[in-house]
Write a protein that holds these residues in place. Structure first.
Motif, short mmCIF file in Angstrom:
data_model
loop_
_atom_site.label_atom_id
_atom_site.label_comp_id
_atom_site.label_asym_id
_atom_site.label_seq_id
_atom_site.Cartn_x
_atom_site.Cartn_y
_atom_site.Cartn_z
N LEU A 281 27.55 68.31 14.38
CA LEU A 281 28.35 68.97 13.34
C LEU A 281 27.45 69.51 12.24
O LEU A 281 27.62 70.64 11.76
N THR B 189 25.53 65.82 4.85
CA THR B 189 25.04 66.70 3.77
C THR B 189 23.52 66.82 3.83
O THR B 189 22.97 67.91 3.71
N LEU C 37 27.04 73.34 11.19
CA LEU C 37 27.39 73.83 9.84
C LEU C 37 26.21 74.57 9.21
O LEU C 37 26.38 75.60 8.55
N VAL D 65 22.41 68.91 6.85
CA VAL D 65 22.69 70.34 6.62
C VAL D 65 21.64 70.93 5.68
O VAL D 65 21.10 72.00 5.94
N LEU E 87 31.57 81.81 13.82
CA LEU E 87 32.13 80.54 14.27
C LEU E 87 32.24 80.51 15.81
O LEU E 87 31.79 79.56 16.47
N LEU F 13 26.05 77.85 10.91
CA LEU F 13 27.17 78.70 10.48
C LEU F 13 26.92 79.25 9.08
O LEU F 13 27.17 80.44 8.82
N ALA F 14 26.41 78.38 8.21
CA ALA F 14 26.13 78.85 6.85
C ALA F 14 25.06 79.94 6.88
O ALA F 14 25.19 80.97 6.19
#
Lengths: 314, 286, 296
Positions: free
Chosen positions: B127, B22, B131, B25, B186, B134-135
């Motif tokens: 990862l 978290t 993410l 990210v 993705l 991707l966001a």
């Protein structure tokens, strides 16, 4: 001391394709301040990157306080690293920079903030903490890197050329910080090309050249192992009388009288033997010795003997 | 003696890893979404919207008295623009700009070692960065899709929006296009993240992927199945014209297209996560 | 300052003439590329096709070899406008694009990233000389894979076919030269401008790839949905501008099928757009190539 207190290299080699990085390095670095010294391309940074897991050894095995560098979860807790590169993630303030990597490590927000402030205060950057790192001077950037490296209180601190760009005042402060840091049984590994500072600072040195470790240990111990005669300067009232006695000793290979007639310069193959006999000679001849100064049991001299050059390891 | 960090930092475990994920990210999102870095992707995201809005306004201005433009026609135009421009170029280059830089950008700015020296599993780092990318890409190009979709109501008037969305196929079509957008981010995202991590100069594989996706209409059916465009095209709810000399292939069924893209992305991410364990930092000249 | 006076000896030997100094910059601009395997492999591939084309031309004119190989002349390609356009020029222009992607963005970026621009410009080099040198390196490389092999092949065909063919197909030679130079100019100006503004090579390469492909997609979409009387949107697409100007240069030397999918744009406006594009790139270059840098 157990291997879990040491940084252990076991027959480690690293090749970049066909280029040698380091070759067959076996070391066990105990707690305290250890300096890596050697000319450019000698393998200092490679050795540091290997112990931090940023490079993989071609052969051999490394353990940092018993942790494999391939285990970043454990290694990252134990080690703080300050690279030689003057680079930062873009757009961050000093505080944001230190805090970001504490958060990434998994510290809770309030704890990360507290630790970030503590580290920044420790390196004396509290006033500039909320300014963008991009606007920092070279010395400030060195210090904020240091703050980032120590913020999670690692047991091993690896610093690649940490004194670069620091003004004399900041140098003194940072050196004091290093001493304080290494005091509690922790390890501090630094590479530096400013030899007199390394000499003042280090408990032990690792001398490197062309990818090989050519000497390691405490600096006087290393000097003792070097077969080159050792130089000693004596200042006394009657240097001629003293010189006459000294040249009779087997291990003394050269004696030069100072031009001012106030002392002499000698080279001996057995420094300990010389010091043991000196007292007797002084008493027997009734000499008044002002000073006895070993001229080359420092890292500069050892460097010069083993690697050559003028001591600029840079 | 335990160091202070080991007292307050939880032992490695899934809870700690989730917190690290978290945090990374968040940090990455703050970096990706602010500053000049986002500008190229933002321009790519906004350009089709501007184009569709301009077209809508021009059509509305030039309407002859008594003409009633059809929303269905506008949907066809949207589908064309979406497939030939948004997916083919904007999402492709937008994802390239965002995902290639996740690792290569840190290498170029010589700051990757900060991440590698954090007490974080490198797989978690991969990862988290993925993410965040991707966001960023997903939000940008969802914006493109939704705003572009809204632009199709300009000629017919926004009074058509409610009936078409709520009582017509509008909402289903829009949701499908948004879904395709996320799948595209993705798929391309996974490819570009791996390319940025594995290749010192990512432009060579990027140009290859662009060329491969570009010649997709002319590929034989078997080879078509190796391109992201084939699966994304199969999901399109409104058929689009294909070039005259292209080779026609059966579209992939929806579960195959969606499942295939998800599996493909997972496989590429798995490769990147496996590869990063052995990744070395080499700040050579770039 | 006696010590200084005793030790300082200015260089008194011959200097490179001012007008030729760009050649020094050009010589070093590609120096590091020769060690790159990707660059060398690409260059070999780029030069392979003209060699194959030369073999085809030679075979076409060697009756004894054809009979030995039992190849029917009609099975071989005709050596005409289509051969030179579709078989030689278009593939070589793609090769030129690829080589530009590899080399172009690095030319000034590398100096910017290393802070070397002030060092260059502290020498007796003007900004114009510096840019000219960098451009010359790229133009030279692209020439070696576009118009030079194109004209050599044309010359080979002319020598084998006889002076009549050369006289009839003089326009073909001009078209090969003109289309190649148009593409070289577009690629050189774009890549130099990008390399001056983008500090990192991979980013500059991605930008260049995007600038050469994304506008094509936009142009298609704009023409599709705005239903303009002409394809005006291709004015912003460098690759489409090349297609239009190339078609203008080749004219009726090739059959109409070679022009399928040709954008509908007045030729003069395409040439004007090429000129404006190059001018804009040069302006961007002059704004960035300076002997000092403002660090924020």
């Amino acid at each position: 001391m157990s291997p879990s207190d040491r940084i252990v290299f076991d027959e480690v080699s690293k090749f970049y394709g066909e280029v040698l990085g380091v070759n067959r390095v076996s070391l066990a670095i105990p707690p305290g301040i250890t300096s890596l010294v050697g000319p450019n391309g000698s393998g200092k940074s490679t050795l540091m990157n290997l112990m931090c897991g940023l490079l993989q050894p071609t052969v051999g095995r490394i353990r940092v306080l018993g942790v494999a560098p391939g285990d970043p979860e454990q290694l990252g807790r134990a080690v703080g690293y300050c690279s030689q590169h003057d680079a930062f993630p873009p757009g961050l303030t000093g505080l944001g920079f230190v805090e970001a990597f504490l958060l990434a490590a998994g510290f809770r927000r309030d704890e990360a903030r507290r630790r970030a402030w503590q580290a920044i205060e420790r390196v004396g950057l509290a006033e500039a903490a909320k300014r963008k790192v991009a606007a920092y001077s070279k010395g400030m950037r060195q210090r904020i890197k240091l703050a980032q490296a120590i913020a999670h209180e690692p047991r091993v601190l690896v610093l690649d050329e940490p004194l670069n760009g620091l003004d004399p005042m900041a140098r003194a402060e940072v050196i004091a910080l290093f001493r304080d840091w290494a005091g509690g049984g922790r390890s501090l590994i630094i590479s530096s090309h400013i030899l007199h500072e390394v000499d003042m600072l280090s408990d032990q040195v690792v001398l490197m050249n062309q990818g090989y470790v050519i000497a390691e240990g405490d600096i006087r111990g290393v000097r003792g192992e070097v077969t080159q005669p050792m130089q000693v300067m004596l200042r006394c009232a009657e240097p001629g009388k003293l010189a006459a006695r000294l040249v009779q000793l087997d291990h003394v290979v050269e004696v030069q009288l100072h031009e001012d007639g106030g002392g002499l310069h000698l080279r001996t193959r057995d420094a300990d033997g010389f010091y043991a006999l000196l007292g007797r000679i002084v008493v027997e001849e009734g000499l008044a010795i002002e000073t006895v100064t070993p001229l080359d049991d420092d890292v500069h001299a050892v460097y010069e003997y083993l690697i050559g050059g003028d001591g600029d390891a840079g | 003696m335990l160091a202070e960090s080991e007292v307050t930092l939880a032992s490695p475990g899934w809870r700690l890893r989730a917190r690290q994920l978290t945090a990374i990210v968040r940090i990455e999102l703050r970096q990706r979404l602010t500053g000049l870095r986002i500008l190229p992707a933002l321009l790519l995201a906004l350009a089709p919207v501007g184009l569709l809005m301009l077209a809508g306004i021009l059509i509305r201005i030039n309407l002859a008295p008594g003409d009633t433009p059809s929303v269905a026609e506008a949907v066809k135009v949207f589908a064309e623009v979406y497939h030939t421009l948004v997916l083919r170029f904007c999402v492709f280059f937008g994802c390239a700009a965002i995902f290639l830089m996740l690792f290569r950008g840190d290498v170029m700015s010589r700051s990757l070692h900060y991440w590698f020296m954090s007490p974080v599993r490198r797989e978690v780092l991969v990862l988290a960065k993925f993410l965040a990318g991707l966001a960023t890409a997903g939000l940008l190009f969802t914006g493109t899709t939704v705003l572009g979709w809204l632009a199709i109501y300009i000629p017919a008037g926004f009074d058509q929006l409610g009936p078409h969305m709520l009582h017509g196929p509008g909402l289903r079509l829009l949701a499908t296009y948004v879904g395709i957008t996320w799948l595209a981010c993705l798929g391309y995202g996974a490819v570009f993240l791996a390319v940025g991590q594995l290749f010192r100069n990512p432009i060579l594989p990027t140009a290859f992927v662009l060329a491969w996706e570009g010649i997709h209409p002319f590929l034989p059916p078997l080879l078509k199945k190796l391109s992201v465009t084939h699966y994304l095209g199969s999901l399109g709810p409104v058929p689009v014209e294909v070039p005259l000399i292209s080779l026609v292939a059966e579209p992939a069924p929806v579960p195959v297209a969606v499942g295939g893209l998800l599996l493909f992305s997972l496989a590429v991410l798995g490769l990147a996560a496996w590869r990063i364990r052995r990744m070395e930092i080499d700040y050579g000249s770039d | 300052m006696a010590v200084y006076e005793r030790s300082y000896r200015p260089f008194v030997g011959p200097r490179t003439p001012t007008a030729g100094r760009w050649r020094v910059v050009a010589r070093y601009a590609l120096a590091d590329q020769w060690g790159s395997r990707v660059f060398l492999a690409s260059l070999v591939v780029a030069l392979t096709l003209p060699v194959i084309a030369a073999l085809i031309i030679y075979l076409r004119h060697n009756a004894s070899l054809l009979s030995l190989l039992q190849v029917d002349v009609s099975q071989l390609l005709d050596i005409d406008g289509e051969f030179f356009l579709a078989g030689v020029l278009v593939p070589q222009q793609w090769a030129a694009l690829w080589m530009t992607l590899l080399v172009g963005p690095r030319l000034i970026t590398a100096d910017l990233a290393a802070g070397a621009l002030p060092l260059y410009l502290a020498r007796p080099l003007t900004r114009r000389t510096y840019v000219l040198g960098k451009a010359a390196a790229l133009v030279g490389l692209l020439s070696a894979i576009t118009w030079i092999p194109g004209l050599l092949l044309w010359g080979l065909q002319a020598s084998l076919e006889g002076p009549g063919w050369a006289a009839e197909n003089l326009r073909l030679a001009g078209a090969l030269l003109g289309a190649s130079w148009t593409w070289i100019l577009i690629l050189s100006c774009l890549s130099l401008a990008l390399s001056a503004w983008v500090r990192w090579r991979p980013v500059a390469q991605l930008f260049l790839l995007g600038m050469l492909t994304v506008p094509t997609g936009f142009a298609r979409a704009v023409n599709e949905i705005l239903e303009l009387d002409r394809d005006w949107a291709v004015l912003f697409s460098p690759t489409d501008l090349l297609t239009v100007t190339r078609a203008g240069l080749f004219g009726d030397t090739v059959h109409s099928w070679a022009y399928i999918d040709l954008p509908d744009l007045p030729l003069a406006s395409a040439w004007l757009a090429v000129a404006l594009l190059c001018a804009a790139c040069l302006l961007l270059l002059t704004l960035k190539v300076k002997a000092f840098e403002v660090v924020r």
